[in-house]
Design an enzyme around this catalytic site. Structure first.
Site, short mmCIF file in Angstrom:
data_model
loop_
_atom_site.label_atom_id
_atom_site.label_comp_id
_atom_site.label_asym_id
_atom_site.label_seq_id
_atom_site.Cartn_x
_atom_site.Cartn_y
_atom_site.Cartn_z
N ARG A 126 0.82 -1.23 0.00
CA ARG A 126 0.00 0.00 0.00
C ARG A 126 0.85 1.27 0.00
NH1 ARG A 126 -2.97 -3.06 3.65
NH2 ARG A 126 -4.74 -4.03 2.62
N LYS A 148 3.02 11.75 -10.74
CA LYS A 148 2.17 10.89 -11.58
C LYS A 148 2.95 9.61 -11.92
CE LYS A 148 -0.82 14.28 -13.87
NZ LYS A 148 -1.25 14.83 -15.18
N GLU A 190 10.20 19.44 -23.84
CA GLU A 190 9.45 19.66 -22.59
C GLU A 190 10.14 20.73 -21.73
OE1 GLU A 190 6.52 18.27 -22.18
OE2 GLU A 190 6.52 16.18 -22.86
N LYS A 232 7.70 23.68 -13.24
CA LYS A 232 6.77 22.57 -12.96
C LYS A 232 6.50 22.48 -11.46
CE LYS A 232 5.47 17.84 -13.78
NZ LYS A 232 5.56 16.61 -14.57
N GLU A 242 -4.36 18.29 -10.39
CA GLU A 242 -5.00 18.80 -11.59
C GLU A 242 -6.47 19.11 -11.34
OE1 GLU A 242 -3.34 16.69 -14.88
OE2 GLU A 242 -4.59 17.70 -16.35
N ARG A 247 -2.52 22.93 -13.43
CA ARG A 247 -1.60 21.89 -13.85
C ARG A 247 -1.79 21.57 -15.33
NH1 ARG A 247 0.86 16.70 -10.51
NH2 ARG A 247 2.05 15.96 -12.29
N ASN A 251 0.11 20.96 -20.23
CA ASN A 251 -0.27 20.26 -21.46
C ASN A 251 -0.18 21.14 -22.69
OD1 ASN A 251 -0.74 17.82 -20.23
ND2 ASN A 251 -2.88 18.30 -19.77
N HIS A 254 0.03 19.69 -26.13
CA HIS A 254 -0.26 18.27 -26.00
C HIS A 254 -1.58 17.82 -26.63
CE1 HIS A 254 3.26 18.24 -23.48
NE2 HIS A 254 3.13 16.96 -23.20
N HIS A 258 -0.86 14.56 -28.69
CA HIS A 258 -1.49 13.25 -28.45
C HIS A 258 -2.15 12.73 -29.72
CE1 HIS A 258 -1.61 14.28 -23.89
NE2 HIS A 258 -0.50 13.62 -24.21
N HIS A 272 7.57 11.23 -28.20
CA HIS A 272 6.61 12.13 -27.54
C HIS A 272 7.09 13.59 -27.60
CE1 HIS A 272 3.72 13.72 -24.72
NE2 HIS A 272 4.71 14.16 -23.96
N1 LIG Z 1 4.75 10.72 -14.96
C1 LIG Z 1 4.76 11.83 -15.68
O1 LIG Z 1 4.41 12.90 -15.21
C2 LIG Z 1 5.22 11.76 -17.10
C3 LIG Z 1 5.45 12.95 -17.81
C4 LIG Z 1 5.93 12.86 -19.11
C5 LIG Z 1 6.18 11.61 -19.67
N2 LIG Z 1 5.94 10.48 -18.96
C6 LIG Z 1 6.21 9.16 -19.53
O2 LIG Z 1 7.60 9.05 -19.77
C7 LIG Z 1 7.81 8.06 -20.77
C8 LIG Z 1 8.89 8.52 -21.72
O3 LIG Z 1 10.08 8.73 -20.99
P1 LIG Z 1 11.48 8.86 -21.75
O4 LIG Z 1 11.34 9.75 -22.91
O5 LIG Z 1 12.47 9.16 -20.70
O6 LIG Z 1 11.67 7.40 -22.38
P2 LIG Z 1 12.42 6.06 -21.91
O7 LIG Z 1 12.35 5.87 -20.45
O8 LIG Z 1 11.90 4.99 -22.79
O9 LIG Z 1 13.95 6.37 -22.31
C9 LIG Z 1 14.28 6.60 -23.66
C10 LIG Z 1 15.40 5.67 -24.14
O10 LIG Z 1 16.65 6.08 -23.60
C11 LIG Z 1 17.29 5.00 -22.92
N3 LIG Z 1 18.06 5.63 -21.83
C12 LIG Z 1 17.56 6.21 -20.73
N4 LIG Z 1 18.53 6.84 -20.05
C13 LIG Z 1 19.68 6.64 -20.72
C14 LIG Z 1 21.02 7.09 -20.54
N5 LIG Z 1 21.36 7.90 -19.53
N6 LIG Z 1 21.94 6.69 -21.43
C15 LIG Z 1 21.59 5.93 -22.50
N7 LIG Z 1 20.34 5.51 -22.75
C16 LIG Z 1 19.40 5.87 -21.86
C17 LIG Z 1 16.18 4.09 -22.50
O11 LIG Z 1 16.62 2.79 -22.32
C18 LIG Z 1 15.22 4.22 -23.69
O12 LIG Z 1 15.64 3.38 -24.73
C19 LIG Z 1 6.47 7.83 -21.43
O13 LIG Z 1 5.98 6.57 -21.04
C20 LIG Z 1 5.59 8.92 -20.86
O14 LIG Z 1 4.23 8.52 -20.74
C21 LIG Z 1 5.46 10.53 -17.70
ZN LIG Z 2 4.69 15.68 -22.47
#
Ligand SMILES: NC(=O)c1ccc[n+]([C@@H]2O[C@H](COP(=O)([O-])OP(=O)(O)OC[C@H]3O[C@@H](n4cnc5c(N)ncnc54)[C@H](O)[C@@H]3O)[C@@H](O)[C@H]2O)c1
Ligand SMILES: [Zn+2]
Length: 371
Positions: A126, A148, A190, A232, A242, A247, A251, A254, A258, A272
């Site tokens: 939990r 999130k 971003e 942020k 939100e 918040r 977006n 976005h 999306h 993205h």
């Molecule tokens: N929780 C939130 O508020 C929030 C906000 C925005 C995005 N997201 C989520 O984040 C995700 C995307 O995150 P991302 O763009 O970081 O993608 P990711 O985590 O897939 O990383 C991108 C690529 O880089 C590689 N990688 C990561 N760090 C590395 C490093 N230091 N050196 C070499 N390779 C590395 C990973 O293995 C992957 O192949 C999506 O699922 C999205 O929905 C969440």
């Molecule tokens: Zn985004």
């Protein structure tokens, strides 16, 4: 040079936490974590790409020097890890390691690892402590902050999840040296977004320091990240869940993004962050058309995105999106309020607002210009 990392505090009362930003913090992670761990052991979650870099060894050595025992769980890289089967496997592995309520889970990775491990931390026993050590620029400026967490469903992205704030976020820009260029730029979209919605001075600073950012210069990146995250943090501090609509300003770009991602089926053709850059360019066009933003400000914003190497038109990526398909995809979005399209528009550099009253014809018009 100060040895103290810059520290941002997320003001959420007893759920408040610090975000530390400075080059080479990874080598001090053991010492920094010491202050918050309830047991001198933790479970580290990372992905297979990061596990192949020297970064995991840096973190493990730092923990060992501080006398912190760590069990490492490696998940497959990529968005497909944000799924029920991967969540189940991760949770069972963490439980098998013999945790109790005093355990801490460390998410060492990009947004995928952060969202998956964060959600596991939210539901295991939990709720156990979570620390984020983001390794992509996107995770450092966006996903590791704000609480999130979640996974995807066949019905859509991020539909299963929880709010679970971390106890600490450690941001080290030297981690970005091993990050592929395209990932760096996607995260930069971003980072710039935060400046565009609420910090005109930061935007001007980014214009002046773009070379250092693209050269992955750690002190320059540390400053850019710190100032972007501050935007942020301020918004999340005022609207954690939100509810006030503030918040939602995060977006910006976005609603378009999306739709573009949906039309490319979340595939490799469009990251993205690239979709967000395209979406912000369209949001500026719409803002100018409706008289909310000056043409000069819109040009300056788009020029900076292009200078950074980000796309501002689908054709920059050899993509084409028929306006009617984009609008249909927007209307299917789960975030559309009762089928009404909601856009975040620009009121000039550093200013953004929400509007739900925009005629479809205006949206179609700006999409039609988008050759
Ligand atoms: N929780 C939130 O508020 C929030 C906000 C925005 C995005 N997201 C989520 O984040 C995700 C995307 O995150 P991302 O763009 O970081 O993608 P990711 O985590 O897939 O990383 C991108 C690529 O880089 C590689 N990688 C990561 N760090 C590395 C490093 N230091 N050196 C070499 N390779 C590395 C990973 O293995 C992957 O192949 C999506 O699922 C999205 O929905 C969440
Ligand atoms: Zn985004």
């Amino acid at each position: 040079v100060s040895l103290e990392p810059s520290c941002l505090h997320v003001p959420l009362g007893e759920r408040g936490y610090d975000i530390l930003v400075a080059p080479d913090l990874l080598d001090r992670a053991g010492e920094l974590l010491g202050g918050i761990l309830r047991r001198p052991r933790l479970v580290l979650v990372t992905d297979e790409n990061i596990a192949r870099t020297a970064q995991l060894d840096r973190l493990s050595s730092s923990l060992a020097r501080a006398g912190v025992a760590a069990e490492t769980i490696v998940v497959p890289a990529g968005e497909s890890s944000k799924s029920w089967p991967c969540l189940e496997e991760l949770c069972e592995k963490v439980l098998a390691s013999g945790i109790d309520r005093g355990a801490t889970l460390v998410a060492f990775g990009g947004g995928v690892v952060g969202d998956l491990a964060g959600f596991a931390a939210a539901v295991l026993l939990r709720g156990i402590d979570l620390v984020q050590i983001p390794t992509t620029l996107l995770a450092q400026v966006d996903s590791s902050v704000g609480g999130k967490t979640g996974i995807n469903s066949p019905h859509g992205k991020n539909l299963i999840g929880a709010f679970h704030q971390p106890r600490l976020v450690i941001v080290d820009p030297t981690l970005l040296r091993s990050l592929p260029r395209r990932e760096l730029l996607a995260g930069y979209a971003e980072l710039v977004k935060h400046a565009l919605i609420s910090d005109e001075e930061l935007f001007a600073w980014l214009e002046a320091h773009l070379d250092g950012i693209l050269a992955v210069d750690p002190p320059t990146l540390a400053e850019a990240i710190r100032r972007s995250v501050a935007v942020k943090v301020a918004i999340v501090g005022r609207d954690e869940r939100e509810t006030s609509g503030e918040r939602a300003l995060l977006n910006f770009g976005h609603t378009f993004a999306h739709a573009y991602e949906k039309l490319t089926r979340y595939g490799d053709a469009l990251r993205h962050g690239e979709a967000v850059a395209l979406g912000m360019a369209r949001a500026y066009a719409l803002s100018v058309r409706l008289g909310d933003c000056s043409g000069q400000d819109a040009v300056r914003a788009c020029r900076h995105l292009s200078a950074a190497g980000l796309p501002t038109r689908p054709s920059d990526l050899d993509l084409r999106f028929p306006p009617a398909s984009v609008i249909a995809a927007m209307q299917r979005d789960k975030k559309a309020e009762n089928g009404r399209l909601v856009f975040v528009l620009s009121g000039g550099l550093g200013r953004a607002h929400r509007r739900a009253d925009i005629p479809i014809e205006d949206v179609t018009a700006v999409l039609s210009d988008d050759a």
